[in-house]
Design a protein around this motif. Structure first.
Motif, mmCIF file in Angstrom:
data_model
loop_
_atom_site.group_PDB
_atom_site.id
_atom_site.type_symbol
_atom_site.label_atom_id
_atom_site.label_comp_id
_atom_site.label_asym_id
_atom_site.label_seq_id
_atom_site.Cartn_x
_atom_site.Cartn_y
_atom_site.Cartn_z
ATOM 1 N N ASN A 80 -19.622 49.328 10.136
ATOM 2 C CA ASN A 80 -19.720 49.004 11.565
ATOM 3 C C ASN A 80 -19.996 50.243 12.410
ATOM 4 O OD1 ASN A 80 -19.483 46.302 12.115
ATOM 5 N ND2 ASN A 80 -17.247 46.320 12.112
ATOM 6 N N ASN A 81 -20.994 51.008 12.068
ATOM 7 C CA ASN A 81 -21.285 52.205 12.849
ATOM 8 C C ASN A 81 -21.726 51.827 14.260
ATOM 9 O OD1 ASN A 81 -22.493 54.810 10.635
ATOM 10 N ND2 ASN A 81 -20.728 53.493 10.466
ATOM 11 N N GLY A 82 -21.414 52.712 15.228
ATOM 12 C CA GLY A 82 -21.873 52.462 16.595
ATOM 13 C C GLY A 82 -20.772 52.725 17.607
ATOM 14 N N LEU A 83 -21.066 52.357 18.850
ATOM 15 C CA LEU A 83 -20.122 52.593 19.948
ATOM 16 C C LEU A 83 -18.929 51.658 19.855
ATOM 17 C CD1 LEU A 83 -22.068 52.960 23.314
ATOM 18 C CD2 LEU A 83 -20.560 54.624 22.225
ATOM 19 N N MET A 84 -17.744 52.175 20.136
ATOM 20 C CA MET A 84 -16.555 51.328 20.171
ATOM 21 C C MET A 84 -15.779 51.621 21.445
ATOM 22 S SD MET A 84 -15.218 50.447 16.641
ATOM 23 C CE MET A 84 -16.273 50.289 15.206
ATOM 24 N N ASN A 85 -15.303 50.558 22.080
ATOM 25 C CA ASN A 85 -14.397 50.731 23.211
ATOM 26 C C ASN A 85 -13.037 51.139 22.691
ATOM 27 O OD1 ASN A 85 -16.322 50.018 25.027
ATOM 28 N ND2 ASN A 85 -15.636 47.897 25.247
ATOM 29 N N THR A 86 -12.260 51.823 23.521
ATOM 30 C CA THR A 86 -10.910 52.223 23.120
ATOM 31 C C THR A 86 -9.898 51.566 24.050
ATOM 32 O OG1 THR A 86 -10.832 54.127 24.598
ATOM 33 C CG2 THR A 86 -11.822 54.472 22.414
ATOM 34 N N LEU A 87 -8.624 51.840 23.808
ATOM 35 C CA LEU A 87 -7.573 51.281 24.663
ATOM 36 C C LEU A 87 -7.670 51.858 26.076
ATOM 37 C CD1 LEU A 87 -4.485 51.421 22.253
ATOM 38 C CD2 LEU A 87 -5.942 49.464 22.738
ATOM 39 N N ALA A 88 -8.369 52.993 26.224
ATOM 40 C CA ALA A 88 -8.481 53.632 27.538
ATOM 41 C C ALA A 88 -9.664 53.091 28.339
ATOM 42 C CB ALA A 88 -8.627 55.150 27.367
ATOM 43 N N THR A 89 -10.535 52.307 27.680
ATOM 44 C CA THR A 89 -11.713 51.780 28.369
ATOM 45 C C THR A 89 -11.273 50.860 29.503
ATOM 46 O OG1 THR A 89 -12.963 51.864 26.319
ATOM 47 C CG2 THR A 89 -13.867 50.483 28.082
ATOM 48 N N ASP A 90 -11.820 51.133 30.694
ATOM 49 C CA ASP A 90 -11.365 50.384 31.860
ATOM 50 C C ASP A 90 -12.527 50.342 32.846
ATOM 51 O OD1 ASP A 90 -10.090 49.325 34.022
ATOM 52 O OD2 ASP A 90 -8.905 51.124 34.471
ATOM 53 N N GLY A 91 -13.283 49.255 32.798
ATOM 54 C CA GLY A 91 -14.404 49.097 33.707
ATOM 55 C C GLY A 91 -15.362 50.275 33.641
ATOM 56 N N ALA A 92 -15.503 50.968 34.767
ATOM 57 C CA ALA A 92 -16.473 52.061 34.855
ATOM 58 C C ALA A 92 -16.063 53.261 33.994
ATOM 59 C CB ALA A 92 -16.642 52.495 36.299
ATOM 60 N N ASN A 93 -14.766 53.369 33.686
ATOM 61 C CA ASN A 93 -14.315 54.455 32.826
ATOM 62 C C ASN A 93 -14.551 54.079 31.369
ATOM 63 O OD1 ASN A 93 -13.359 56.329 34.734
ATOM 64 N ND2 ASN A 93 -11.548 55.047 35.061
ATOM 65 N N ASN A 94 -15.657 54.546 30.809
ATOM 66 C CA ASN A 94 -16.055 54.112 29.461
ATOM 67 C C ASN A 94 -15.025 54.441 28.399
ATOM 68 O OD1 ASN A 94 -18.368 53.002 30.327
ATOM 69 N ND2 ASN A 94 -19.674 54.731 29.779
ATOM 70 N N PHE A 95 -14.653 55.706 28.312
ATOM 71 C CA PHE A 95 -13.732 56.173 27.276
ATOM 72 C C PHE A 95 -14.067 55.549 25.929
ATOM 73 C CE2 PHE A 95 -11.060 57.470 30.882
ATOM 74 C CZ PHE A 95 -10.672 58.718 30.448
ATOM 75 N N ASP A 96 -15.359 55.567 25.568
ATOM 76 C CA ASP A 96 -15.720 55.002 24.271
ATOM 77 C C ASP A 96 -15.997 56.125 23.283
ATOM 78 O OD1 ASP A 96 -18.103 55.914 25.310
ATOM 79 O OD2 ASP A 96 -18.889 53.906 25.707
ATOM 80 N N LEU A 97 -16.128 55.759 22.028
ATOM 81 C CA LEU A 97 -16.431 56.744 20.996
ATOM 82 C C LEU A 97 -17.442 56.125 20.040
ATOM 83 C CD1 LEU A 97 -14.711 55.706 18.294
ATOM 84 C CD2 LEU A 97 -12.811 56.665 19.571
ATOM 85 N N THR A 98 -18.116 56.976 19.289
ATOM 86 C CA THR A 98 -19.130 56.503 18.352
ATOM 87 C C THR A 98 -18.646 56.733 16.924
ATOM 88 O OG1 THR A 98 -20.869 57.022 19.920
ATOM 89 C CG2 THR A 98 -21.536 56.757 17.627
ATOM 90 N N VAL A 99 -18.656 55.665 16.138
ATOM 91 C CA VAL A 99 -18.309 55.777 14.720
ATOM 92 C C VAL A 99 -19.600 55.977 13.950
ATOM 93 C CG1 VAL A 99 -17.303 54.586 12.744
ATOM 94 C CG2 VAL A 99 -16.355 54.223 15.039
#
Ligand SMILES: *[C@@H]1O[C@H](CO)[C@@H](O)[C@H](O)[C@H]1NC(C)=O
Ligand SMILES: *[C@@H]1O[C@H](CO)[C@@H](O)[C@H](O)[C@H]1NC(C)=O
Ligand SMILES: *[C@@H]1O[C@H](CO)[C@@H](O)[C@H](O)[C@H]1NC(C)=O
Ligand SMILES: *[C@@H]1O[C@H](CO)[C@@H](O)[C@H](O)[C@H]1NC(C)=O
Ligand SMILES: *[C@@H]1O[C@H](CO)[C@@H](O)[C@H](O)[C@H]1NC(C)=O
Ligand SMILES: *[C@@H]1O[C@H](CO)[C@@H](O)[C@H](O)[C@H]1NC(C)=O
Length: 399
Positions: free
Chosen positions: A268-287
């Motif tokens: 499942n490579n690709g962008l993932m949302n995290t627990l910190a993701t909140d609307g405009a605050n992406n806080f995502d990471l890429t696997v």
């Protein structure tokens, strides 16, 4: 854009399955043996099956329906059952010939139970011993020297990828049989503290809001990437420098609100949302896979998954070798390339570096890093669209 990617991921996943179906499939191997249907069913239910398919040079100690029903009569929870079944997967290849030719007549071999991090200490090893009259005995190392099961027959042999053999009954092991707490009783921070992530666990405990977010996600599925003690300790001055809201978002950034086994992360490579993701605050990471490794990336740095601390659906906890830095809190060098700016940023970074610089700083020059990341992001998106196109035409072709 994000929405679109999420929709497309299932297509990608299917494509990966098509592409990597070269190796064995334990579910279809066992389907040829109806008297092992219960064992087969529970391998899938506990998600041990995909972990078996991912590995080579392994041996499955299979239990027939009678042996399974006596095991199930003790009403183990599905979590305990997963441990027990993982104990029946040896991380070495033993077909009937090799079983009868063991050097010195006895050997200790590691199991998947031991490899998933659920087994305490040295439990999770299996003793295989040749006995009189051609018998071969099996016993868990933590079973007081008692070999409580015997080899019956070989079911499937694909040298040296996978061997499936029948044994008389389930191996007894105090550690594997121990009642495993369901997810609601799981104490995340205790688990982390006991396995090299005490600094991160303590930091989490000191922030009730972030702790609550993790706790709230346990039941529905949670994957945590916890930085090991050394790098996390070196990072603390930077953490303490953040605002209160920054602290919470930073801590929540290390959790994703879905369960991901190692094999799922690999495919499942690709962008993932995290627990910190909140609307405009992406806080995502890429696997992203890197050979056999799985890496996590932001625009600031890249870290590597170094181990599995816990993998019991719905919760997985992995250790990472460095502190992954969300770009929302830590600046990579500015993206547009007027030359002087990145150099300044790099110098500033060096001046502020914590005592062990390699522990928390991005590898290499931040400016290069950013450029790489931007290219990589572009590439990934291009690949996703190409793959989705292929997936769609494939589907259309099938219809
Ligand atoms: C054994 O596993 C390797 C790697 O997954 C695969 O390429 C090969 O085809 C397998 N061999 C057999 C006989 O299935
Ligand atoms: C393995 O085989 C089963 C049944 O034959 C099938 O449902 C499953 O999708 C297969 N798994 C993979 C990874 O190919
Ligand atoms: C077998 O036994 C001999 C003599 O006790 C010992 O030197 C050797 O290391 C053993 N081999 C293995 C593989 O355990
Ligand atoms: C395996 O168990 C048998 C019986 O308890 C014991 O004699 C033997 O030394 C053990 N083998 C190993 C490698 O620990
Ligand atoms: C987990 O254990 C720690 C102490 O080891 C405790 O402070 C914390 O409250 C526990 N968490 C939960 C959710 O019970
Ligand atoms: C903390 O923040 C201040 C102001 O932004 C900065 O000057 C200082 O270097 C930072 N310290 C660390 C350890 O990051």
């Amino acid at each position: 854009m994000r929405q679109l990617q999420l929709l497309i991921l299932p297509f990608l996943y299917c494509l990966f399955l098509f592409q990597t179906s070269n190796a064995h499939n334990i579910t279809s191997l066992l389907a040829k043996h109806p008297s092992f249907s219960t064992f087969n069913h529970y391998l899938s239910l506990t998600h041990v099956a995909p972990e078996i398919n991912r590995r080579t040079t392994i041996t499955i100690l299979a239990l027939d329906n009678a042996a399974m029903s006596s095991l199930l009569s003790e009403n183990p929870s599905v979590y305990t059952l997963k441990n027990i079944l993982s104990l029946h997967v040896l991380l070495d290849y033993f077909d009937s010939k090799k079983l009868h030719q063991i050097t010195n007549g006895t050997v200790l071999t590691a199991t998947m139970f031991q490899a998933t991090g659920s087994a305490p200490g040295s439990s999770g090893f299996i003793n295989i011993t040749e006995l009189k009259g051609g018998k071969v005995g099996f016993g868990a190392e933590d079973n007081a020297g008692v070999l409580n099961a015997y080899f019956v027959k070989a079911l499937e042999e694909i040298p040296y990828n996978i061997s499936v053999i029948q044994i008389t009954k389930a191996l007894q092991s105090a550690a594997a049989d121990a009642p495993t707490p369901g997810p609601s009783e799981l104490n995340l921070t205790d688990k982390m503290s006991a396995h090299g992530c005490k600094v991160f666990a303590d930091t989490l405990l000191s922030n009730p809001e972030a702790m609550g977010t993790y706790q709230d996600n346990i039941e529905g599925g949670l994957t945590v990437f916890c930085p090991l003690d050394e790098p996390m300790k070196a990072f603390l001055p930077k953490y303490k420098n953040l605002t209160a809201a920054g602290n919470t978002a930073f801590l929540e950034f290390f959790g994703i609100p879905v369960y991901q086994s190692m094999s799922m992360l690999r495919s499942n490579n690709g962008l993932m949302n995290t627990l910190a993701t909140d609307g405009a605050n992406n806080f995502d990471l890429t696997v992203q896979n890197d050979g056999n490794d799985v890496t996590l990336k932001t625009k600031v740095n890249t870290v590597k998954i170094t181990g599995t601390l816990l993998d019991e659906e719905p919760v997985a906890i992995y250790t990472i070798d460095k502190v992954l830095m969300p770009s929302e809190l830590f600046k990579a060098a500015p993206t547009p390339p007027p030359a002087p700016a990145p150099v300044e940023a790099a110098d500033k970074g060096k001046a502020n570096a914590a005592p062990t610089p390699e522990a928390d700083s991005p590898d290499g020059d931040p400016a290069d890093q950013t450029a790489d990341n931007n290219n990589a992001a572009g590439r990934i998106e291009a690949e996703i669209f190409a793959a989705a196109g292929a997936g769609l035409s494939l589907l259309l072709g099938l219809l």
